[in-house]
Design a protein around this motif. Structure first.
Motif, mmCIF file in Angstrom:
data_model
loop_
_atom_site.group_PDB
_atom_site.id
_atom_site.type_symbol
_atom_site.label_atom_id
_atom_site.label_comp_id
_atom_site.label_asym_id
_atom_site.label_seq_id
_atom_site.Cartn_x
_atom_site.Cartn_y
_atom_site.Cartn_z
ATOM 1 N N MET A 1 0.845 -1.205 0.000
ATOM 2 C CA MET A 1 0.000 0.000 0.000
ATOM 3 C C MET A 1 0.878 1.251 0.000
ATOM 4 O O MET A 1 0.934 1.990 0.999
ATOM 5 N N PRO A 2 1.542 1.526 -1.118
ATOM 6 C CA PRO A 2 2.386 2.727 -1.186
ATOM 7 C C PRO A 2 1.583 4.016 -1.020
ATOM 8 O O PRO A 2 2.137 5.043 -0.622
ATOM 9 N N GLU A 3 0.290 3.958 -1.308
ATOM 10 C CA GLU A 3 -0.563 5.148 -1.201
ATOM 11 C C GLU A 3 -0.596 5.699 0.222
ATOM 12 O O GLU A 3 -0.800 6.897 0.435
ATOM 13 N N LYS B 1 -4.834 -14.092 0.584
ATOM 14 C CA LYS B 1 -5.328 -13.470 -0.647
ATOM 15 C C LYS B 1 -6.588 -12.686 -0.315
ATOM 16 O O LYS B 1 -7.472 -13.194 0.375
ATOM 17 N N GLN B 2 -6.650 -11.450 -0.775
ATOM 18 C CA GLN B 2 -7.857 -10.659 -0.536
ATOM 19 C C GLN B 2 -8.116 -9.686 -1.679
ATOM 20 O O GLN B 2 -7.186 -9.215 -2.332
ATOM 21 N N ASN B 3 -9.384 -9.434 -1.904
ATOM 22 C CA ASN B 3 -9.801 -8.397 -2.843
ATOM 23 C C ASN B 3 -10.156 -7.177 -2.000
ATOM 24 O O ASN B 3 -11.271 -7.044 -1.501
ATOM 25 N N SER C 1 -4.747 -0.365 -4.207
ATOM 26 C CA SER C 1 -4.904 -1.518 -5.091
ATOM 27 C C SER C 1 -5.666 -2.643 -4.398
ATOM 28 O O SER C 1 -5.390 -2.971 -3.244
ATOM 29 N N PRO C 2 -6.628 -3.243 -5.088
ATOM 30 C CA PRO C 2 -7.414 -4.318 -4.469
ATOM 31 C C PRO C 2 -6.643 -5.624 -4.305
ATOM 32 O O PRO C 2 -7.050 -6.494 -3.530
ATOM 33 N N LYS C 3 -5.528 -5.770 -5.019
ATOM 34 C CA LYS C 3 -4.782 -7.027 -5.004
ATOM 35 C C LYS C 3 -3.802 -7.053 -3.841
ATOM 36 O O LYS C 3 -2.684 -6.560 -3.936
ATOM 37 N N ASN D 1 -1.511 -12.822 -4.166
ATOM 38 C CA ASN D 1 -1.576 -11.746 -5.159
ATOM 39 C C ASN D 1 -0.223 -11.091 -5.369
ATOM 40 O O ASN D 1 0.106 -10.678 -6.486
ATOM 41 N N LEU D 2 0.562 -10.992 -4.307
ATOM 42 C CA LEU D 2 1.842 -10.297 -4.377
ATOM 43 C C LEU D 2 2.985 -11.221 -4.779
ATOM 44 O O LEU D 2 4.005 -10.768 -5.315
#
Length: 346
Positions: A94-96, A130-132, A140-142, A147-148
């Motif tokens: 989550m860079p945001e 894993k999560q949306n 990002s939803p991933k 996912n990563l």
């Protein structure tokens, strides 16, 4: 002997040491969270692992990251089982909001190497696999390990956190009607404050001066609002007292694995109000309020009805939820079973 390494000592690492010691000989090795000290600690850790190598039957790492690279490498070279307990930021990008191991190049590489080459991953929540992600639209939803790290093949077993409900309990104190409490460390860092949902708490407190808010864990956190009280870290017994004088517990995090303070507070009879991230919805279930999206207006709309509901009934249900599904004994049983499956543990 199990060698247990972690970036910083916490109540969570102490708890797991306490759980494991009755069934296995375990030695803890603290690493560092300081980028400046990293080269020195890699050097020290290498020789620590070498020194204890003849006695080592397993490596156990709390979180994946820089501190887990050498235990994983030693495990591969010397055929020694290495387990990583995934806890939150090691499964997030989550860079945001400046959060997550995967937002930094070298930390991402260290974390990816560790998870791909260890023997077993023990996350505290399904969402870390894993999560949306949909809570904050900027992000990002991933999220989550699969996912990563799409090619991850390491076995995974979820073991939720557990709480000593004889210690964390309702001690019969009067709870103020519109009192809210939240516990988090490091929140004087603005990025960390957002991760823990303090930005929403500030807005909520500003719009409702008749409500009282208590923030515990970082005495350097500053708030200009008169209805927000800030305290530093507290001893466990003092936290029990604090939980018992507040009616609602706020866990409005932007990201979480499995927040321990939420479970502690619920065990003490606090009614939970949490965001739809990580294991929070699973912990709270129907005993409290879940905020599906980061939206102050939505939160206030939901609270307007929720605060009218029977608080005594909700309080009892919150504690029962922890007793039934997240007890200390249940985590201890699952954690020690995962460790002693390897017959070489001594």
């Amino acid at each position: 002997m199990i060698l247990f390494t972690y970036p910083i000592r916490t109540a969570f690492t102490d708890r797991d040491l306490e759980m494991i010691r009755p069934v296995a000989n375990i030695k803890s090795l603290e690493f560092t969270q300081s980028p400046i000290k990293l080269p020195f600690y890699f050097f020290i850790q290498f020789f620590q692992l070498l020194w204890f190598l003849p006695k080592t039957s397993q490596y156990l790492c709390f979180f994946g990251g820089y501190h887990s690279v050498l235990p994983v490498w030693f495990g591969k070279i010397f055929k020694i089982r290495c387990i990583i307990q995934a806890g939150g930021m090691d499964c997030i990008n989550m860079p945001e909001i400046g959060y997550g191991n995967f937002r930094k190049k070298w930390l991402r590489k260290a974390t990816t190497y560790s998870f791909k080459n260890c023997s077993l991953i023990l996350p505290v929540a399904d969402a870390l696999i894993k999560q949306n992600y949909t809570y904050d639209s900027r992000i990002s939803p991933k999220q989550g390990l699969l996912n990563l790290i799409p090619d991850l093949q390491t076995p995974v077993q979820v073991i939720p956190n557990g709480f000593d409900t004889e210690f964390w309990r309702d001690i019969g104190k009067t709870k103020e009607p519109l009192s809210f409490i939240s516990v988090a460390t490091g929140t004087s860092n603005p990025s960390r404050a957002i991760v823990k949902g303090y930005d929403l708490i500030e807005e909520l407190a500003k719009n409702h001066p008749e409500w009282s808010f208590t923030l515990i864990g970082d005495s350097n956190y500053k708030s200009s609002l008169p209805n927000i009280k800030v305290f530093g870290k507290m001893k466990a017994q003092d936290l029990v007292e604090a939980y018992n004088t507040h009616r609602y517990y706020l866990q409005l995090s932007t990201s979480e694995g499995f927040p321990n303070s939420l479970g502690e507070a619920m065990a003490c009879g606090c009614i939970p109000i949490g965001s739809a991230v990580g294991a929070i919805p699973e912990i709270i279930d129907s005993t409290g309020l879940i905020l599906p999206q980061k939206d102050l207006a939505l939160l206030q709309d939901l609270l307007s009805q929720f605060l009218l509901e029977n608080p005594k009934e909700k309080s009892i249900l919150a504690r029962k939820r922890i007793l039934d599904f997240f007890s200390y004994q249940l985590r201890q049983e699952k954690l020690t079973k995962a460790l002693i499956e390897d017959k070489t543990v001594t």
